[in-house]
Design a protein around this motif. Sequence first.
Motif, short mmCIF file in Angstrom:
data_model
loop_
_atom_site.label_atom_id
_atom_site.label_comp_id
_atom_site.label_asym_id
_atom_site.label_seq_id
_atom_site.Cartn_x
_atom_site.Cartn_y
_atom_site.Cartn_z
N GLY A 202 0.79 -1.22 0.00
CA GLY A 202 0.00 0.00 0.00
C GLY A 202 0.82 1.27 0.00
O GLY A 202 0.25 2.37 0.02
N LYS A 203 2.14 1.16 -0.03
CA LYS A 203 3.00 2.33 0.00
C LYS A 203 3.27 2.86 -1.42
O LYS A 203 2.88 2.25 -2.41
CB LYS A 203 4.33 1.99 0.68
CG LYS A 203 4.20 1.45 2.09
CD LYS A 203 3.62 2.47 3.05
CE LYS A 203 3.61 1.92 4.49
NZ LYS A 203 3.04 2.89 5.45
N THR A 204 3.99 4.00 -1.50
CA THR A 204 4.26 4.64 -2.79
C THR A 204 5.74 4.50 -3.17
O THR A 204 6.62 4.85 -2.37
CB THR A 204 3.89 6.13 -2.75
OG1 THR A 204 2.49 6.25 -2.46
CG2 THR A 204 4.18 6.80 -4.08
N ILE A 205 5.98 4.01 -4.38
CA ILE A 205 7.35 3.81 -4.88
C ILE A 205 7.51 4.59 -6.17
O ILE A 205 6.68 4.49 -7.08
CB ILE A 205 7.63 2.32 -5.15
CG1 ILE A 205 7.35 1.49 -3.89
CG2 ILE A 205 9.06 2.12 -5.61
CD1 ILE A 205 7.41 -0.02 -4.14
N VAL B 253 8.41 -3.89 -10.27
CA VAL B 253 7.22 -4.72 -10.54
C VAL B 253 7.52 -6.19 -10.25
O VAL B 253 6.72 -6.89 -9.61
CB VAL B 253 6.75 -4.53 -11.99
CG1 VAL B 253 5.67 -5.56 -12.34
CG2 VAL B 253 6.21 -3.12 -12.19
N GLY B 254 8.67 -6.66 -10.71
CA GLY B 254 9.05 -8.05 -10.46
C GLY B 254 9.23 -8.34 -8.98
O GLY B 254 8.84 -9.40 -8.48
N LEU B 255 9.84 -7.39 -8.27
CA LEU B 255 10.08 -7.56 -6.84
C LEU B 255 8.76 -7.65 -6.08
O LEU B 255 8.59 -8.50 -5.18
CB LEU B 255 10.91 -6.39 -6.31
CG LEU B 255 11.27 -6.43 -4.83
CD1 LEU B 255 12.21 -7.59 -4.53
CD2 LEU B 255 11.92 -5.10 -4.42
N LEU B 256 7.80 -6.80 -6.41
CA LEU B 256 6.51 -6.82 -5.73
C LEU B 256 5.76 -8.12 -6.03
O LEU B 256 5.11 -8.70 -5.13
CB LEU B 256 5.67 -5.62 -6.17
CG LEU B 256 6.21 -4.24 -5.77
CD1 LEU B 256 5.31 -3.13 -6.28
CD2 LEU B 256 6.39 -4.13 -4.25
N LYS B 257 5.89 -8.61 -7.27
CA LYS B 257 5.22 -9.88 -7.62
C LYS B 257 5.82 -11.04 -6.83
O LYS B 257 5.10 -11.93 -6.37
CB LYS B 257 5.35 -10.13 -9.11
CG LYS B 257 4.39 -9.31 -9.96
CD LYS B 257 4.52 -9.67 -11.44
CE LYS B 257 3.52 -8.88 -12.27
NZ LYS B 257 3.62 -9.20 -13.72
N GLU B 258 7.15 -11.03 -6.70
CA GLU B 258 7.82 -12.09 -5.95
C GLU B 258 7.32 -12.15 -4.51
O GLU B 258 7.21 -13.23 -3.91
CB GLU B 258 9.34 -11.87 -5.94
CG GLU B 258 10.05 -12.30 -7.19
CD GLU B 258 11.56 -12.16 -7.04
OE1 GLU B 258 12.04 -11.98 -5.90
OE2 GLU B 258 12.26 -12.23 -8.07
N ILE C 47 2.84 2.50 -7.65
CA ILE C 47 4.04 2.84 -8.41
C ILE C 47 3.77 4.10 -9.23
O ILE C 47 2.82 4.13 -10.04
CB ILE C 47 4.45 1.69 -9.35
CG1 ILE C 47 4.75 0.43 -8.53
CG2 ILE C 47 5.66 2.07 -10.18
CD1 ILE C 47 5.05 -0.79 -9.39
N ILE C 48 4.59 5.14 -9.01
CA ILE C 48 4.39 6.40 -9.75
C ILE C 48 5.62 6.69 -10.61
O ILE C 48 6.73 6.26 -10.31
CB ILE C 48 4.13 7.57 -8.78
CG1 ILE C 48 5.33 7.80 -7.86
CG2 ILE C 48 2.87 7.32 -7.97
CD1 ILE C 48 5.22 9.06 -7.02
N ASN C 49 5.39 7.43 -11.69
CA ASN C 49 6.45 7.80 -12.62
C ASN C 49 7.10 9.10 -12.16
O ASN C 49 6.44 10.13 -12.05
CB ASN C 49 5.87 7.97 -14.03
CG ASN C 49 6.94 8.32 -15.05
OD1 ASN C 49 8.08 7.89 -14.93
ND2 ASN C 49 6.57 9.09 -16.05
N MET C 50 8.41 9.06 -11.89
CA MET C 50 9.10 10.26 -11.39
C MET C 50 10.58 10.18 -11.77
O MET C 50 11.20 9.12 -11.65
CB MET C 50 8.96 10.37 -9.88
CG MET C 50 9.49 11.67 -9.29
SD MET C 50 9.22 11.76 -7.48
CE MET C 50 7.44 12.01 -7.42
N GLY C 51 11.14 11.28 -12.25
CA GLY C 51 12.55 11.34 -12.60
C GLY C 51 13.43 11.32 -11.37
O GLY C 51 12.98 11.56 -10.24
#
Length: 358
Positions: A177-180, A193-198, A205-209
């Motif tokens: 439930g946290k923000t990455i 994404v792979g780590l969370l699935k594991e 998950i947000i898009n940020m430079g």
Amino acid sequence: MRHSKQTTKQNRGLRLTLTMVLLMAIMVIQACGGTGGNNGANASAPPPAAPEQPSGADNEPVPAAKKVPEKFTYLFVGATGKQSGAEGWGFHTGIIPEVLAQYDIKESVALGGGTGPDINEALLAGRADVATTGDTPQLLTRAAGNKTKLIGFTVTQNESYLLGKKNGVSTVKELEGKTIAVVKGSIMHRYVVGLLKENNIKANIINMGWPDSYAALARGDIDAFAPAAYDYTSYRMAEEEGYPVLDRGIDHPPLLGTSVTVAREEFLNQYPDFVEAWNAARTAALEDLKSKPDEYYAYISEITGTPIDVAPILYPIELIADTENSEQGIERLRLAKDFLQEEKLAAGDFDLEQWIYN
């Protein structure tokens, strides 16, 4: 007596006529070359010169000229205009242009700057011929139908990691439930994404430079940020400022990425021997930097601002790919392509094996 004088006069005329005929016959024989023991050649004349032998005598084939450009333009990601790895070192020292010149490539222009998509735009517009970026931009542009070919790997073990905020979560399990923050479509995105699935975790998950992510993490606006392992600012935040490292990609080999070199398909069709020349030049540069690690790390420190003692940690020579086609690299490209399609980031599909230049 009169008859005798007349006969004598006739005999003289006959002898004169015979003599003239004989002389004329000799002249004709000499003019035609005759058929004597020296095949009609004048005994006093020099023998005829032997015919000139063509090049490639003794049935040896004459090598065909290499089909290479006189000039080409190479692009890479890098705001400083300098690049790490064998390619960067090769252009910095002049080794790559020197070897390419041996293949009759007289001028090679290397330019840095922009992102992977920026570089792809230049390639497709014909403003550049060859480029090196992370694998994701190249997989996306090929999936969109743009005609490029993979000609080699620069790195086959690009690592990401997860940096948490201070006084925040301390394990991956706590990210529920946290923000990455990630750069969408990047190697870091695939890793998260792979780590969370594991771990069977759902997070935002947000898009940020990267610069914005540093600031957001410091303010506590996000719970974690995924940088690349070579990023010095993130390294300093973890090692000197106390930000916790929640996970490392090296512990999840399928989630590692690659960096690749591609060329326009049209360019390779026109100059099919270019790849041979490029591989020879890159190999020479790699062998040179391996023999001069101190000089190489000093160069890395100069172009990245990384302290000289940290350069070997963030840019280890051991990670530089030393083969044109890597089985490990190809497998990681396949995993990356599957990820981009699963996340609906790719515009289409394509045959990975057909993308590789042979």
